[in-house]
Write a protein that holds these residues in place. Structure first.
Motif, short mmCIF file in Angstrom:
data_model
loop_
_atom_site.label_atom_id
_atom_site.label_comp_id
_atom_site.label_asym_id
_atom_site.label_seq_id
_atom_site.Cartn_x
_atom_site.Cartn_y
_atom_site.Cartn_z
N SER A 77 0.86 -1.18 0.00
CA SER A 77 0.00 0.00 0.00
C SER A 77 0.90 1.23 0.00
CB SER A 77 -0.93 0.00 1.22
OG SER A 77 -0.19 0.29 2.39
N ARG A 78 0.26 2.39 0.08
CA ARG A 78 1.04 3.63 0.08
C ARG A 78 1.89 3.79 1.32
NH1 ARG A 78 -1.49 9.13 0.49
NH2 ARG A 78 0.27 10.42 -0.09
N ILE A 79 1.49 3.14 2.41
CA ILE A 79 2.20 3.36 3.68
C ILE A 79 2.88 2.11 4.24
CG2 ILE A 79 0.72 5.31 4.30
CD1 ILE A 79 -0.68 3.37 6.28
N PHE A 80 2.63 0.94 3.67
CA PHE A 80 3.17 -0.29 4.26
C PHE A 80 3.99 -1.07 3.24
CE2 PHE A 80 2.88 -4.76 5.61
CZ PHE A 80 3.43 -4.64 6.88
N ALA A 81 5.15 -1.60 3.70
CA ALA A 81 6.01 -2.39 2.82
C ALA A 81 6.69 -3.50 3.63
CB ALA A 81 7.07 -1.50 2.17
N VAL A 82 6.99 -4.60 2.95
CA VAL A 82 7.76 -5.70 3.55
C VAL A 82 8.88 -6.06 2.59
CG1 VAL A 82 5.84 -6.66 4.87
CG2 VAL A 82 6.25 -7.46 2.55
N GLY A 83 9.95 -6.65 3.13
CA GLY A 83 11.04 -7.00 2.23
C GLY A 83 12.17 -7.73 2.91
N GLY A 84 13.27 -7.84 2.16
CA GLY A 84 14.45 -8.54 2.63
C GLY A 84 15.67 -7.64 2.60
N PHE A 85 16.70 -8.07 3.32
CA PHE A 85 17.89 -7.24 3.55
C PHE A 85 19.11 -8.14 3.64
CE2 PHE A 85 20.89 -5.47 6.59
CZ PHE A 85 21.01 -4.14 6.22
N VAL A 86 20.21 -7.73 2.99
CA VAL A 86 21.48 -8.45 3.07
C VAL A 86 22.57 -7.41 3.32
CG1 VAL A 86 23.14 -9.89 1.83
CG2 VAL A 86 20.70 -10.17 1.40
N ALA A 87 23.45 -7.69 4.29
CA ALA A 87 24.53 -6.74 4.61
C ALA A 87 25.85 -7.47 4.82
CB ALA A 87 24.19 -5.95 5.86
N TYR A 88 26.92 -6.74 4.57
CA TYR A 88 28.28 -7.24 4.78
C TYR A 88 29.04 -6.18 5.55
CZ TYR A 88 33.22 -8.01 3.71
OH TYR A 88 34.57 -8.18 3.81
N ASP A 89 29.72 -6.57 6.62
CA ASP A 89 30.61 -5.62 7.28
C ASP A 89 31.90 -6.30 7.70
OD1 ASP A 89 30.14 -5.94 10.50
OD2 ASP A 89 28.27 -6.18 9.40
N TYR A 90 32.92 -5.47 7.83
CA TYR A 90 34.29 -5.94 8.02
C TYR A 90 34.96 -5.12 9.10
CZ TYR A 90 39.28 -6.30 6.91
OH TYR A 90 40.64 -6.46 6.98
N ALA A 91 35.75 -5.80 9.93
CA ALA A 91 36.49 -5.11 10.99
C ALA A 91 37.80 -5.84 11.22
CB ALA A 91 35.68 -5.05 12.27
N GLN A 92 38.74 -5.16 11.84
CA GLN A 92 39.99 -5.82 12.22
C GLN A 92 40.44 -5.35 13.58
OE1 GLN A 92 42.52 -4.81 8.87
NE2 GLN A 92 43.51 -3.18 10.02
N SER A 93 41.20 -6.22 14.26
CA SER A 93 41.72 -5.93 15.60
C SER A 93 43.15 -6.46 15.69
CB SER A 93 40.88 -6.62 16.68
OG SER A 93 39.55 -6.22 16.63
N LYS A 94 43.86 -5.94 16.66
CA LYS A 94 45.20 -6.44 16.94
C LYS A 94 45.11 -7.52 18.02
CE LYS A 94 47.45 -2.11 15.73
NZ LYS A 94 48.20 -0.93 16.22
N GLY A 95 45.95 -8.56 17.89
CA GLY A 95 46.01 -9.63 18.88
C GLY A 95 47.21 -9.44 19.80
N PHE A 96 46.96 -9.61 21.10
CA PHE A 96 48.02 -9.44 22.10
C PHE A 96 48.08 -10.66 23.00
CE2 PHE A 96 46.93 -5.15 20.87
CZ PHE A 96 48.14 -4.46 20.91
N VAL A 97 49.30 -11.08 23.35
CA VAL A 97 49.54 -12.09 24.37
C VAL A 97 50.52 -11.48 25.37
CG1 VAL A 97 50.49 -14.36 24.89
CG2 VAL A 97 49.15 -14.03 22.81
N ALA A 98 50.10 -11.40 26.63
CA ALA A 98 50.92 -10.82 27.71
C ALA A 98 51.39 -9.41 27.35
CB ALA A 98 52.11 -11.72 28.02
#
Length: 197
Positions: A77-98
């Protein structure tokens, strides 16, 4: 007689074109970029449990690049909608031991969701809307140590995620831009382009 036939044909063509042009477009596609989504928050405030890494390893100094997404909506309708969504995201971190940096983590998230949208201020070329969605996020982690050792860990189970967007602004009738404020897998701030057909 010929002029009457030509005039009638032109009038029928104009009427047909006017009806086709006036029909409401029921489908839309969008592409967008979101920042500060729930995946980024999880990466920043908690270490993911990684089954094959030493217990004394920590992830620090998270850096995220936001998420890109593709969405589809069916406007019933003019005010209502349904649908699907696909997303990709990327991150990085540093690894530490002691306290010593030993390598880097590369984290990717793939999110698949179902969404509903309600337009509460339809003003033609400008609309305000709210959006809600629920989905699943699949997580993958890769670790690359400073000595060249690589490790892939996909043992983390997919988790349920959500989106609540109380304020969405759309500019344009059949094509244009949107800006959203909310919380969840789309991000606190999300913007992009859309087209209706």
């Amino acid at each position: 007689m010929k002029s009457k036939v030509c005039l009638s044909a032109i009038m029928c063509l104009l009427f047909f074109c006017g009806n086709v042009y006036g029909q409401r477009k029921k489908h839309s596609l969008e592409v967008g970029l979101g920042i500060w989504n729930t995946n980024e928050i999880l990466n920043t405030f908690s270490d993911m449990i990684v089954s094959s890494l030493p217990n004394d390893m920590e992830m620090k100094d998270d850096g995220s690049y936001g998420s890109v997404h593709l969405g589809y909506k069916y406007h019933s309708s003019r005010i209502f909608a349904v649908g699907g969504f696909v997303a990709y995201d990327y991150a990085q971190s540093k690894g530490f031991v002691a306290g010593i940096e030993t390598g880097k983590f590369y984290k990717t998230h793939y999110t698949f969701a179902l969404e509903t949208e309600l337009t509460y201020l339809p003003l033609g070329a400008f609309n305000m809307y709210a959006l809600a969605g629920i989905g699943r996020t699949f997580y993958h982690l890769k670790y690359k140590s400073n000595n060249g050792e690589n490790l892939n860990d996909s043992a983390t189970n997919p988790y349920t995620t959500f989106q609540i967007t109380p304020v969405g602004l759309r500019f344009g009738r059949n094509a244009g831009a949107f800006l959203e404020l909310g919380f969840g897998y789309r991000g606190i701030l999300n913007a992009g382009l859309f087209a209706r057909f």
